[in-house]
Design an enzyme around this catalytic site. Structure first.
Site, PDB file in Angstrom:
ATOM      1  N   SER A   1       0.832  -1.203   0.000  1.00 53.69           N
ATOM      2  CA  SER A   1       0.000   0.000   0.000  1.00 53.69           C
ATOM      3  C   SER A   1       0.864   1.249   0.000  1.00 53.69           C
ATOM      4  CB  SER A   1      -0.914   0.030   1.221  1.00 53.69           C
ATOM      5  OG  SER A   1      -1.653   1.240   1.211  1.00 53.69           O
TER       6      SER A   1
ATOM      7  N   LYS B   1      -4.237  -6.869   3.329  1.00 58.68           N
ATOM      8  CA  LYS B   1      -4.300  -5.734   2.385  1.00 58.68           C
ATOM      9  C   LYS B   1      -5.744  -5.463   1.958  1.00 58.68           C
ATOM     10  CE  LYS B   1      -3.101  -2.400  -0.274  1.00 58.68           C
ATOM     11  NZ  LYS B   1      -3.827  -2.224  -1.444  1.00 58.68           N
TER      12      LYS B   1
ATOM     13  N   HIS C   1      -7.435  -3.658   4.656  1.00 58.05           N
ATOM     14  CA  HIS C   1      -6.871  -2.301   4.665  1.00 58.05           C
ATOM     15  C   HIS C   1      -7.658  -1.428   3.690  1.00 58.05           C
ATOM     16  CE1 HIS C   1      -4.452   0.721   2.519  1.00 58.05           C
ATOM     17  NE2 HIS C   1      -3.776   0.925   3.649  1.00 58.05           N
ATOM     18  N   ASN C   2      -7.916  -1.961   2.503  1.00 54.88           N
ATOM     19  CA  ASN C   2      -8.634  -1.174   1.500  1.00 54.88           C
ATOM     20  C   ASN C   2     -10.089  -0.941   1.895  1.00 54.88           C
ATOM     21  OD1 ASN C   2      -6.222  -1.380   0.122  1.00 54.88           O
ATOM     22  ND2 ASN C   2      -7.183  -1.741  -1.848  1.00 54.88           N
TER      23      ASN C   2
ATOM     24  N   GLU D   1      -9.971   1.791   4.150  1.00 51.92           N
ATOM     25  CA  GLU D   1      -9.681   2.980   3.322  1.00 51.92           C
ATOM     26  C   GLU D   1     -10.986   3.554   2.729  1.00 51.92           C
ATOM     27  OE1 GLU D   1      -6.357   2.492   0.383  1.00 51.92           O
ATOM     28  OE2 GLU D   1      -7.907   2.894  -1.099  1.00 51.92           O
TER      29      GLU D   1
HETATM   30  C1  6PG Z   1      -3.210   1.392  -1.609  1.00 46.81           C
HETATM   31  C2  6PG Z   1      -4.493   1.589  -2.346  1.00 46.81           C
HETATM   32  C3  6PG Z   1      -4.397   0.939  -3.685  1.00 46.81           C
HETATM   33  C4  6PG Z   1      -5.404   1.462  -4.658  1.00 46.81           C
HETATM   34  C5  6PG Z   1      -6.761   0.891  -4.514  1.00 46.81           C
HETATM   35  C6  6PG Z   1      -7.854   1.869  -4.726  1.00 46.81           C
HETATM   36  O1  6PG Z   1      -3.302   0.842  -0.527  1.00 46.81           O
HETATM   37  O2  6PG Z   1      -2.161   1.808  -2.097  1.00 46.81           O
HETATM   38  O3  6PG Z   1      -5.554   1.018  -1.656  1.00 46.81           O
HETATM   39  O4  6PG Z   1      -4.427  -0.437  -3.482  1.00 46.81           O
HETATM   40  O5  6PG Z   1      -5.460   2.829  -4.642  1.00 46.81           O
HETATM   41  O6  6PG Z   1      -6.813  -0.084  -5.513  1.00 46.81           O
HETATM   42  O7  6PG Z   1      -8.984   1.150  -4.899  1.00 46.81           O
HETATM   43  P1  6PG Z   1     -10.289   1.622  -5.604  1.00 46.81           P
HETATM   44  O8  6PG Z   1      -9.961   1.910  -7.052  1.00 46.81           O
HETATM   45  O9  6PG Z   1     -11.157   0.418  -5.452  1.00 46.81           O
HETATM   46  O10 6PG Z   1     -10.762   2.842  -4.901  1.00 46.81           O
END
Ligand code: 6PG
Length: 466
Positions: free
Chosen positions: A127, A181, A184-185, A188
């Site tokens: 990430s 991970k 984590h998203n 996010e």
């Molecule tokens: C990270 C982000 C990365 C990416 C995601 C965004 O941790 O660096 O999460 O993995 O930005 O894929 O996801 P979306 O396109 O689903 O918002």
């Protein structure tokens, strides 16, 4: 055998990871399925410590044994294709690592297939976006620990460092790294939506200007809300559109995209019986946003309340919003960490919750000051059932819940939707209800389907002839 590590996939993330490795003293072999990206990488990075290959056999042969090959290619079928391309050239004990956002179950399948062939396979969550990949991402490795140990020196070196600690820790077997991970998203998504709702309150209810709101976020970023997402929000709000001169935020179409990891987190929470309603709600908020055309039609047909005209006291309400946002964040991270806890029990992993919080402090998108506090909570009580029950957070939410209630109520009364703040409050209030009315649903199930129920005054299973 002149290279210490190979990187396959020279998109922005792969290029930056390869450069990061080269900058930290590795001799990197790079390869891309199509020539064009390799040529571009060579042209842009003259003098760096790498060698480019256009032939997969030569690429593999250039690596010292056991060969360490890091894949940064689009998750899905492309990973299987690259593995199949590599296999004829590999020997037992060589190691393939997948640094993309792969589904952890795909990682487990690939791990099993490669293990049977004597090849080590690691699923590595990365990430931090493009900048993180280059300067230090947060790294979430999963697979066999002895395989991980062989590449650990490289990862701990290229990871973000916080107080001299690398944001990289071995997390568990097979797909554990990619699971961490994925969640984590999910966190996010929730965090981004909560920030958006705080912005909505300040803009649509307090009628503050975009620049005033940017200043408020800037100030919040000096305190307990300090985080990368708050920091970039400040910068986003200050950005002018080069074409129109308007604030850029006002010319960006209000339809949110997604690539799937928040959806996987939600599906997984549902499968594992974890109430991750804030994360799920943030995903649904994206889905609703993409119904732009329908929303425009609905705006003319569906009535809402008249906006109350009473002027709200500015500083009192800014503080209410700050508290609501912080409490919403606490609840969202609580749901994410509960998902880790349940996954650990379900899959027999020993997920180090304290360390997960620590490696999220730097490099990654959800990096935030309060991850230190989350880590301390698990350090003090590794068996902690739910973060809200920790002494620190239970005190904090006691103090901040009035702010969250006021903000959500203002939204309800004035017809402004706050899906994640409302979900946070519902989660908080439901979780603290010792005796709920879930008994009524049980009774209904028994009434129409003889599904039986338990009693609260004696053991056993009962059915009533209603
Ligand atoms: C990270 C982000 C990365 C990416 C995601 C965004 O941790 O660096 O999460 O993995 O930005 O894929 O996801 P979306 O396109 O689903 O918002």
């Amino acid at each position: 055998m002149i290279n210490t590590i190979g990187v396959i996939g020279l998109g922005v993330m792969g290029s930056n990871i390869a450069l990061n490795m080269a900058n930290k003293g590795e001799q990197v072999a790079v390869y891309n399925y199509t020539r064009d990206l390799t040529d571009l990488f060579v042209k842009n990075n003259e003098g760096k410590s790498f060698r480019a290959y256009y032939d997969i056999h030569e690429f593999v042969q250039s690596l010292e044994a056991p060969r360490k090959i890091f894949l940064m290619v689009t998750a899905g079928k492309a990973i299987d294709s690259v593995i199949n391309l590599l296999l004829p050239h590999l020997e037992a004990n060589d190691i393939i690592m997948d640094g993309g956002n792969s589904h952890f179950l795909d990682t487990e399948r690939r791990y099993d297939e490669l293990k049977a062939k004597g090849i080590g396979y690691l699923g590595i969550g990365i990430s931090g976006g493009e900048v993180g990949a280059l300067n230090g991402p947060s790294i979430m490795p999963g697979g066999d620990q002895e395989v991980y140990e062989k590449v650990a020196p490289i990862f701990t070196k290229i990871a973000a460092q916080v107080e001299q600690d690398p944001c990289c820790v071995y997390l568990g077997p097979k797909g554990a790294g990619h699971f961490v991970k994925m969640v984590h998203n999910g966190i996010e998504y929730a965090d981004m939506q909560l920030i958006t709702e705080a912005y909505t309150f300040l803009r649509n209810r307090l009628n503050l200007s975009i620049l005033e709101i940017a200043d408020i976020f800037d100030e919040w970023n000096q305190g307990e809300l300090k985080s990368y997402l708050i920091e970039i929000t400040t910068e986003i709000l200050r950005k002018k559109d080069e074409i129109t001169g308007l604030p850029l935020i006002d010319v960006i179409l209000d339809k949110t995209g997604q690539k799937g990891t928040g959806k996987w987190t939600s599906i997984q929470a549902i499968d594992n019986g974890v109430p991750a309603s804030i994360i799920t709600e943030s995903l649904f908020a994206r889905y609703l946003s993409s119904l732009k055309e329908e929303r425009i039609v609905a705006a003319d047909i569906l009535a809402g309340p008249e906006m109350e005209q009473v002027a709200l006291d500015r500083s009192t309400w800014i503080e209410n919003v700050r508290q609501a946002l912080y409490l919403g964040k606490i609840c969202a991270y609580t749901q994410g960490f509960s998902q880790y806890k349940t996954a650990a029990e379900t899959y027999g992993w020993d997920l180090p919750l304290q360390d997960i919080a620590l490696i999220f402090r730097g490099g990654c998108i959800i990096r935030a000051e309060f991850l230190n506090t989350i880590s301390e909570c698990y350090q003090k009580d590794p068996q902690l059932v739910n973060l809200l029950l920790s002494p620190y957070f239970s005190e904090k939410v006691k103090e901040y819940q009035p702010g969250l209630r006021k903000v959500v109520c203002e939204g309800i009364v004035n017809g402004i939707s706050f899906p994640c703040l409302s979900a946070s409050l519902a989660y908080y209030d439901s979780y603290r209800t010792g005796n709920s009315n879930a008994s009524l649903v049980q009774a209904q199930r028994d009434y129409f389907g003889a599904h039986t129920y338990e009693r609260n005054d004696r053991p056993g299973t009962f059915h009533t002839n209603w």
